[in-house]
Design a protein around this motif. Structure first.
Motif, PDB file in Angstrom:
ATOM      1  N   ARG A 116       0.839  -1.213   0.000  1.00  0.00           N
ATOM      2  CA  ARG A 116       0.000   0.000   0.000  1.00  0.00           C
ATOM      3  C   ARG A 116       0.864   1.250   0.000  1.00  0.00           C
ATOM      4  NH1 ARG A 116      -4.101  -1.302   4.785  1.00  0.00           N
ATOM      5  NH2 ARG A 116      -4.228   0.932   4.863  1.00  0.00           N
ATOM      6  N   LEU A 117       1.938   1.212   0.783  1.00  0.00           N
ATOM      7  CA  LEU A 117       2.853   2.363   0.843  1.00  0.00           C
ATOM      8  C   LEU A 117       3.493   2.617  -0.518  1.00  0.00           C
ATOM      9  CD1 LEU A 117       4.520   4.489   2.478  1.00  0.00           C
ATOM     10  CD2 LEU A 117       6.163   2.679   2.920  1.00  0.00           C
ATOM     11  N   GLU A 118       3.988   1.558  -1.149  1.00  0.00           N
ATOM     12  CA  GLU A 118       4.666   1.700  -2.441  1.00  0.00           C
ATOM     13  C   GLU A 118       3.703   2.197  -3.518  1.00  0.00           C
ATOM     14  OE1 GLU A 118       7.869   1.482  -2.838  1.00  0.00           O
ATOM     15  OE2 GLU A 118       7.818   1.805  -5.015  1.00  0.00           O
ATOM     16  N   LYS A 119       2.474   1.678  -3.489  1.00  0.00           N
ATOM     17  CA  LYS A 119       1.461   2.084  -4.471  1.00  0.00           C
ATOM     18  C   LYS A 119       1.156   3.576  -4.301  1.00  0.00           C
ATOM     19  CE  LYS A 119      -2.722   0.077  -6.401  1.00  0.00           C
ATOM     20  NZ  LYS A 119      -3.881   0.897  -6.062  1.00  0.00           N
ATOM     21  N   LEU A 120       0.994   3.994  -3.052  1.00  0.00           N
ATOM     22  CA  LEU A 120       0.709   5.411  -2.754  1.00  0.00           C
ATOM     23  C   LEU A 120       1.888   6.287  -3.173  1.00  0.00           C
ATOM     24  CD1 LEU A 120      -1.512   7.124  -1.406  1.00  0.00           C
ATOM     25  CD2 LEU A 120      -0.299   6.870   0.748  1.00  0.00           C
ATOM     26  N   GLN A 121       3.101   5.814  -2.886  1.00  0.00           N
ATOM     27  CA  GLN A 121       4.314   6.564  -3.252  1.00  0.00           C
ATOM     28  C   GLN A 121       4.371   6.787  -4.765  1.00  0.00           C
ATOM     29  OE1 GLN A 121       7.288   7.589  -1.101  1.00  0.00           O
ATOM     30  NE2 GLN A 121       7.258   8.821  -2.959  1.00  0.00           N
ATOM     31  N   ARG A 122       4.049   5.749  -5.518  1.00  0.00           N
ATOM     32  CA  ARG A 122       4.087   5.861  -6.988  1.00  0.00           C
ATOM     33  C   ARG A 122       3.010   6.810  -7.489  1.00  0.00           C
ATOM     34  NH1 ARG A 122       6.259   0.160  -9.497  1.00  0.00           N
ATOM     35  NH2 ARG A 122       7.931  -0.062  -7.991  1.00  0.00           N
ATOM     36  N   GLU A 123       1.839   6.792  -6.847  1.00  0.00           N
ATOM     37  CA  GLU A 123       0.762   7.714  -7.234  1.00  0.00           C
ATOM     38  C   GLU A 123       1.178   9.163  -6.977  1.00  0.00           C
ATOM     39  OE1 GLU A 123      -2.860   4.534  -6.367  1.00  0.00           O
ATOM     40  OE2 GLU A 123      -2.700   6.328  -5.110  1.00  0.00           O
ATOM     41  N   VAL A 124       1.825   9.390  -5.830  1.00  0.00           N
ATOM     42  CA  VAL A 124       2.288  10.742  -5.477  1.00  0.00           C
ATOM     43  C   VAL A 124       3.373  11.193  -6.460  1.00  0.00           C
ATOM     44  CG1 VAL A 124       3.543  12.072  -3.715  1.00  0.00           C
ATOM     45  CG2 VAL A 124       1.648  10.598  -3.051  1.00  0.00           C
ATOM     46  N   ASP A 125       4.300  10.291  -6.760  1.00  0.00           N
ATOM     47  CA  ASP A 125       5.370  10.624  -7.718  1.00  0.00           C
ATOM     48  C   ASP A 125       4.780  10.965  -9.086  1.00  0.00           C
ATOM     49  OD1 ASP A 125       7.251  10.191  -5.783  1.00  0.00           O
ATOM     50  OD2 ASP A 125       7.830   8.190  -6.473  1.00  0.00           O
ATOM     51  N   HIS A 126       3.761  10.197  -9.484  1.00  0.00           N
ATOM     52  CA  HIS A 126       3.091  10.428 -10.761  1.00  0.00           C
ATOM     53  C   HIS A 126       2.406  11.798 -10.750  1.00  0.00           C
ATOM     54  CE1 HIS A 126       1.234   9.301 -14.518  1.00  0.00           C
ATOM     55  NE2 HIS A 126       0.036   9.603 -14.046  1.00  0.00           N
ATOM     56  N   ALA A 127       1.731  12.121  -9.633  1.00  0.00           N
ATOM     57  CA  ALA A 127       1.044  13.413  -9.500  1.00  0.00           C
ATOM     58  C   ALA A 127       2.044  14.567  -9.558  1.00  0.00           C
ATOM     59  CB  ALA A 127       0.267  13.440  -8.191  1.00  0.00           C
ATOM     60  N   HIS A 128       3.201  14.378  -8.896  1.00  0.00           N
ATOM     61  CA  HIS A 128       4.257  15.410  -8.924  1.00  0.00           C
ATOM     62  C   HIS A 128       4.758  15.622 -10.351  1.00  0.00           C
ATOM     63  CE1 HIS A 128       4.663  16.514  -4.829  1.00  0.00           C
ATOM     64  NE2 HIS A 128       4.969  15.311  -4.395  1.00  0.00           N
ATOM     65  N   ALA A 129       4.922  14.520 -11.076  1.00  0.00           N
ATOM     66  CA  ALA A 129       5.405  14.605 -12.462  1.00  0.00           C
ATOM     67  C   ALA A 129       4.402  15.370 -13.321  1.00  0.00           C
ATOM     68  CB  ALA A 129       5.633  13.208 -13.020  1.00  0.00           C
ATOM     69  N   LEU A 130       3.118  15.091 -13.117  1.00  0.00           N
ATOM     70  CA  LEU A 130       2.063  15.791 -13.871  1.00  0.00           C
ATOM     71  C   LEU A 130       2.041  17.278 -13.513  1.00  0.00           C
ATOM     72  CD1 LEU A 130      -0.984  13.339 -13.801  1.00  0.00           C
ATOM     73  CD2 LEU A 130       0.327  14.051 -15.784  1.00  0.00           C
ATOM     74  N   GLU A 131       2.217  17.540 -12.201  1.00  0.00           N
ATOM     75  CA  GLU A 131       2.222  18.918 -11.694  1.00  0.00           C
ATOM     76  C   GLU A 131       3.361  19.706 -12.341  1.00  0.00           C
ATOM     77  OE1 GLU A 131       1.734  20.916  -7.262  1.00  0.00           O
ATOM     78  OE2 GLU A 131       3.070  19.212  -7.549  1.00  0.00           O
ATOM     79  N   SER A 132       4.522  19.073 -12.440  1.00  0.00           N
ATOM     80  CA  SER A 132       5.688  19.725 -13.055  1.00  0.00           C
ATOM     81  C   SER A 132       5.436  20.022 -14.527  1.00  0.00           C
ATOM     82  CB  SER A 132       6.921  18.836 -12.930  1.00  0.00           C
ATOM     83  OG  SER A 132       7.143  18.537 -11.597  1.00  0.00           O
ATOM     84  N   LEU A 133       4.754  19.076 -15.200  1.00  0.00           N
ATOM     85  CA  LEU A 133       4.457  19.278 -16.633  1.00  0.00           C
ATOM     86  C   LEU A 133       3.460  20.415 -16.849  1.00  0.00           C
ATOM     87  CD1 LEU A 133       4.147  15.613 -17.936  1.00  0.00           C
ATOM     88  CD2 LEU A 133       5.809  17.320 -18.702  1.00  0.00           C
ATOM     89  N   MET A 134       2.476  20.495 -15.930  1.00  0.00           N
ATOM     90  CA  MET A 134       1.434  21.517 -16.077  1.00  0.00           C
ATOM     91  C   MET A 134       1.907  22.898 -15.652  1.00  0.00           C
ATOM     92  SD  MET A 134      -1.734  19.233 -14.787  1.00  0.00           S
ATOM     93  CE  MET A 134      -2.998  20.467 -14.774  1.00  0.00           C
ATOM     94  N   ASP A 135       2.957  22.943 -14.811  1.00  0.00           N
ATOM     95  CA  ASP A 135       3.483  24.221 -14.352  1.00  0.00           C
ATOM     96  C   ASP A 135       4.932  24.348 -14.822  1.00  0.00           C
ATOM     97  OD1 ASP A 135       3.971  26.591 -13.099  1.00  0.00           O
ATOM     98  OD2 ASP A 135       4.095  25.755 -11.078  1.00  0.00           O
ATOM     99  N   PRO A 136       5.166  24.700 -16.077  1.00  0.00           N
ATOM    100  CA  PRO A 136       6.527  24.700 -16.627  1.00  0.00           C
ATOM    101  C   PRO A 136       7.421  25.803 -16.048  1.00  0.00           C
ATOM    102  CG  PRO A 136       4.982  25.535 -18.249  1.00  0.00           C
ATOM    103  CD  PRO A 136       4.180  25.130 -17.078  1.00  0.00           C
ATOM    104  N   ARG A 137       6.843  26.776 -15.311  1.00  0.00           N
ATOM    105  CA  ARG A 137       7.680  27.856 -14.738  1.00  0.00           C
ATOM    106  C   ARG A 137       8.570  27.327 -13.614  1.00  0.00           C
ATOM    107  NH1 ARG A 137       2.988  31.904 -13.455  1.00  0.00           N
ATOM    108  NH2 ARG A 137       1.995  29.893 -13.234  1.00  0.00           N
ATOM    109  N   GLY A 138       8.232  26.222 -13.083  1.00  0.00           N
ATOM    110  CA  GLY A 138       9.078  25.641 -12.047  1.00  0.00           C
ATOM    111  C   GLY A 138       8.267  24.730 -11.166  1.00  0.00           C
ATOM    112  N   SER A 139       8.883  23.625 -10.807  1.00  0.00           N
ATOM    113  CA  SER A 139       8.208  22.672  -9.954  1.00  0.00           C
ATOM    114  C   SER A 139       8.131  23.237  -8.551  1.00  0.00           C
ATOM    115  CB  SER A 139       8.984  21.356  -9.953  1.00  0.00           C
ATOM    116  OG  SER A 139       8.490  20.549  -8.941  1.00  0.00           O
ATOM    117  N   THR A 140       7.085  22.856  -7.817  1.00  0.00           N
ATOM    118  CA  THR A 140       6.937  23.312  -6.431  1.00  0.00           C
ATOM    119  C   THR A 140       7.779  22.480  -5.481  1.00  0.00           C
ATOM    120  OG1 THR A 140       4.957  21.986  -6.461  1.00  0.00           O
ATOM    121  CG2 THR A 140       4.672  24.361  -6.616  1.00  0.00           C
ATOM    122  N   ARG A 141       8.347  21.352  -5.946  1.00  0.00           N
ATOM    123  CA  ARG A 141       9.168  20.485  -5.078  1.00  0.00           C
ATOM    124  C   ARG A 141      10.566  21.022  -4.928  1.00  0.00           C
ATOM    125  NH1 ARG A 141       8.998  14.254  -5.964  1.00  0.00           N
ATOM    126  NH2 ARG A 141       9.202  14.119  -3.741  1.00  0.00           N
TER     127      ARG A 141
END
Lengths: 51, 230
Positions: free
Chosen positions: B205-230
């Motif tokens: 469950r932890l690994e699945k959640l981690q991958r979902e969060v990583d995926h969301a971060h990747a999408l967030e970075s793509l949608m906000d090209p001015r700079g990632s919030t991470r």
């Protein structure tokens, strides 16, 4: 059963190994939940700012 | 599913306490080794469960190599990690048992050495997964897991193929065991198997959640090209 230091050490070390591993899972889970919460707040803030 | 986990957790805890009672009180004291032989009830189930988890890791890795299924990749990672934990217990309790019985902590005989090599292979597997950022990491890890799994039968059968300090098995063709000892061994194996299952479930469950969060971060970075919030 008499007290045997080797027996005690083996059983104790077994549980220490398992508890340390479970602690790492719990701490990683807590960190991830915090990260999700922060990301939720951030997306809410950015949503407000967007026209 | 969320309700089942705490119920299974409580049942496993009760089973582990009962297993401890079986190992320390109910099982008879061995005649030559005395109470130190009771390490057997933690040492042997840890090895069996470690091998079982590596076997599942092997199956999941082969499935990933064929189907490229992300869930199989997570199962492979989780079983390797928990398998390493159980094999670590086996490798640590072995020398603690050997010292009073053999008079030495360690000897480079085939069973002990091959178990250490097996442990090192799966530790390498975990290092590869942890520190490699390549997109091919799951594929490389799956290939390594297949090679690692080939070592498991070698470790198991090494006591038949080579002259070793490690004793022959006390069950099956290798010897005999008091039924109360066998019962204690079975209960401990069952309790630790349930425990391993719950740990694997949490870790999955932890690994699945981690991958979902990583995926969301990747999408967030793509949608906000001015700079990632991470």
């Amino acid at each position: 059963m008499s007290g045997n230091p080797y027996l005690f050490a083996a059983y104790a070390v077994t549980w220490v190994i398992h508890i340390v591993y479970i602690s790492t899972i719990v701490s990683r889970y807590a960190r991830l939940k915090r990260e999700i919460k922060e990301a939720g707040v951030r997306s809410q803030v950015s949503g407000v700012r967007k026209p | 599913m969320k309700r089942i986990f705490p119920i299974l957790g409580v049942l496993t805890a009760i089973l582990l306490i009962y297993a401890l009672y079986q190992a320390l009180v109910a099982a008879p004291t061995e005649r030559t080794m005395g109470d130190v032989q009771r390490i057997f009830y933690y040492h042997v189930p840890s090895a069996i469960i470690g091998f079982m988890l590596f076997f599942i890791n092997f199956g999941a890795s082969v499935y990933y190599l064929i189907k490229r299924n992300p869930a199989a990749d997570i199962v492979a990672l989780v079983t390797a990690e928990v398998g390493v934990v159980f094999l670590t217990v086996n490798l640590v309790t072995g020398p603690i048992w050997a010292r009073p019985v053999w008079g030495i902590w360690w000897t480079w005989d085939m069973r002990l050495t091959s178990t250490l090599v097996l442990w090192l292979i799966y530790v390498s597997y975990l290092f590869l997964r942890r520190f490699s950022s390549s997109g091919e990491t799951p594929l490389l890890a799956a290939a390594l897991a297949v090679l690692g799994a080939l070592t498991v039968p070698f470790v198991y059968f090494s006591i038949w193929f080579f002259r070793t300090q490690h004793p022959q098995p006390v069950m099956g063709s290798g010897g005999s065991i008091d039924p109360r000892m066998l019962h204690a061994l079975f209960i401990n194996w069952l309790a630790f198997s349930c425990f391993a299952f719950l740990v694997c479930w949490s870790r999955y469950r932890l690994e699945k959640l981690q991958r979902e969060v990583d995926h969301a971060h990747a999408l967030e970075s793509l949608m906000d090209p001015r700079g990632s919030t991470r």
